[in-house]
Design an enzyme around this catalytic site. Structure first.
Site, PDB file in Angstrom:
ATOM      1  N   CYS A 112       0.780  -1.165   0.128  1.00  0.00           N
ATOM      2  CA  CYS A 112      -0.104   0.088   0.160  1.00  0.00           C
ATOM      3  C   CYS A 112       0.586   1.165   0.054  1.00  0.00           C
ATOM      4  O   CYS A 112       1.952   1.252   0.594  1.00  0.00           O
ATOM      5  CB  CYS A 112      -1.103   0.110   1.125  1.00  0.00           C
ATOM      6  SG  CYS A 112      -2.104  -1.420   1.227  1.00  0.00           S
TER       7      CYS A 112
ATOM      8  N   CYS B 291      -7.111  -1.484 -16.889  1.00  0.00           N
ATOM      9  CA  CYS B 291      -6.190  -1.499 -15.930  1.00  0.00           C
ATOM     10  C   CYS B 291      -5.089  -0.411 -15.980  1.00  0.00           C
ATOM     11  O   CYS B 291      -4.152  -0.549 -15.131  1.00  0.00           O
ATOM     12  CB  CYS B 291      -5.781  -2.886 -15.362  1.00  0.00           C
ATOM     13  SG  CYS B 291      -4.840  -3.616 -16.670  1.00  0.00           S
TER      14      CYS B 291
END
Length: 435
Positions: free
Chosen positions: A90, A389
């Site tokens: 992350c 994407c």
């Protein structure tokens, strides 16, 4: 000792400069300006002022790191994960969810040169239904490390909590660590893959040496106690099911079986909305012939077939084509045909290309679909839905359709991977008036 410097080398200044961030890029880096040059600064948010040091100075832009932050944005939040900042999974847990979505939408709008109509999102924590967890035995401490790679490194972060994992998968981590640590083969383990299927979790263990009978029994006991399906992978391209049932998930109410190594969308909540929105945008009815390119195992194809007269799916991975055919039969859909073809080659020679289609959906990988754009123009469909994407390749490919008389009439940002730098999107492309 003499030191020699190349005349071409750009010396990086170590001077401390003070800047104020005015934007956030899709990867969670603060964007500031200094002496006419754009600076990218990880860890800073819009409205924040900081003392920074330039670490990489290019002709048009530079990267910098924070020496001291002098103010704090109201959009800064406390990261939920104790490993944030070290683990590479992350990049944006310090950013409010609203700012994450806003910055990604703005970046998409800039790249596509038109506004984003909507943000499709779901739960921002506990959303990942699949993860690959690295394993490494540390000789110095005689312990098993289990976790994800550090940012920009192959080193493992020893992870004990992961709040973006589906809670059912995160709950497996402590027991899994204990089980694997007790194996005789603990020094010869590669990684584990965790997947949450509709009928429960599954685990794939990649082992680099044969497992003893005692190790297999320990793993089987763990699988029974945790009620998960166990698969073993003695080689990178081979897996064998040991316990449990074959996994499956739902797409628009249809049941899709899959192999643990097959691609499925990581975020189930966003996937369900994405499929529903594609059907809505295409306005599929019983008279339509629909083409689904890069169709995988039928995530979009089968819901389309439940509404259309006929659907053709084309996919480059043979195992996914076989799985798609199985899923069509499983759901009693006889109006859908699947082809195994390389869509990077000349598609005009492929069998499916000769048929007429009035609606098209495509969901390519990051490289996009440059090889099929001209053929889509020749098919002249009423509507095209492009699921992407990679906004850079969406922008490039849609430009080819725009040049052929089409226009983007709807644009959505898909918040498929909250707290990360991934930016996914989908666009509805229709014939322009007079096109």
């Amino acid at each position: 000792m003499a030191q020699f410097y190349s005349a071409k080398r750009r010396n990086t200044t170590r001077d401390i400069i003070t800047v104020t961030v005015d934007d956030l890029d899709p990867f969670g880096q603060g964007v500031a300006r200094h002496q006419g040059k754009t600076l990218f600064i990880p860890g800073l948010l819009p409205q924040e002022t900081a003392e920074v040091v330039i670490t990489d100075d290019k002709r048009q832009f530079a990267h910098a790191r924070v020496k001291r932050r002098l103010s704090q944005s109201p959009e800064r939040v406390a990261p939920r994960c104790p490993h944030f900042g070290v683990c590479g999974g992350c990049q944006q847990q310090h950013v409010s969810e609203a700012l994450q979505q806003r910055s990604k939408s703005q970046a998409l709008a800039r790249m596509m040169k038109q506004p984003v109509d909507e943000i499709i999102s779901g739960p921002t924590w506990g959303y990942r239904r699949r993860a690959r967890v690295g394993l490494n035995f540390a000789p110095r401490t005689q312990t098993l490390q289990m976790g994800f790679r550090k940012a920009g490194s192959n080193d493992l972060v020893d992870v004990h909590h992961c709040p973006v994992l589906a809670p059912r998968l995160e709950a497996l981590l402590p027991g899994l660590r204990g089980c694997l640590s007790e194996l005789q083969a603990v020094r010869r383990l590669g990684h584990v893959e965790l997947v949450l299927a509709e009928n429960g979790p599954l685990l794939v263990l990649r082992h680099l040496a044969p497992l003893s009978q005692a190790d297999r029994e320990k793993l089987e006991r763990f699988s029974h106690s945790e009620q998960l399906s166990l698969f073993l992978a003695p080689e990178s391209d081979k897996i064998a099911q040991v316990t449990g049932d074959a996994p499956w998930y739902e797409s628009d109410g249809l049941r899709l079986s899959f192999s643990p190594r097959d691609f499925i969308q990581v975020n189930d909540a966003v996937n369900q909305q994405m499929v529903a929105r594609a059907i809505e945008w295409l306005a599929v009815d019983a008279t339509d012939r629909v083409l689904d390119l890069f169709c995988g195992m039928g995530n979009f194809t089968l819901p389309l077939a439940a509404r259309a007269a006929e659907v053709v799916g084309v996919e480059g991975v043979a195992t996914l084509v076989e799985k798609a055919r199985e899923n069509a039969a499983l759901n009693g859909l006889s109006n859908v045909t699947f082809w195994h073809e390389n869509l990077e080659e000349d598609v005009t020679r492929q069998p499916w290309a000769k048929a007429g289609f009035n609606k098209v959906l495509l969901d390519p990988a990051r490289a996009g679909a440059p090889g099929v754009m001209q053929h889509i123009l020749r098919l002249a469909p009423e509507k095209v839905v492009y699921v992407s994407c990679n906004p850079a390749t969406l922008a490039r490919d849609s430009e080819a359709l725009r040049a052929g008389g089409y226009q983007i009439t709807r644009l959505a940002m898909l918040d498929m991977f909250p707290h990360t730098g991934h930016l996914e999107s989908m666009a509805l492309i229709e014939k322009a008036p007079g096109g």
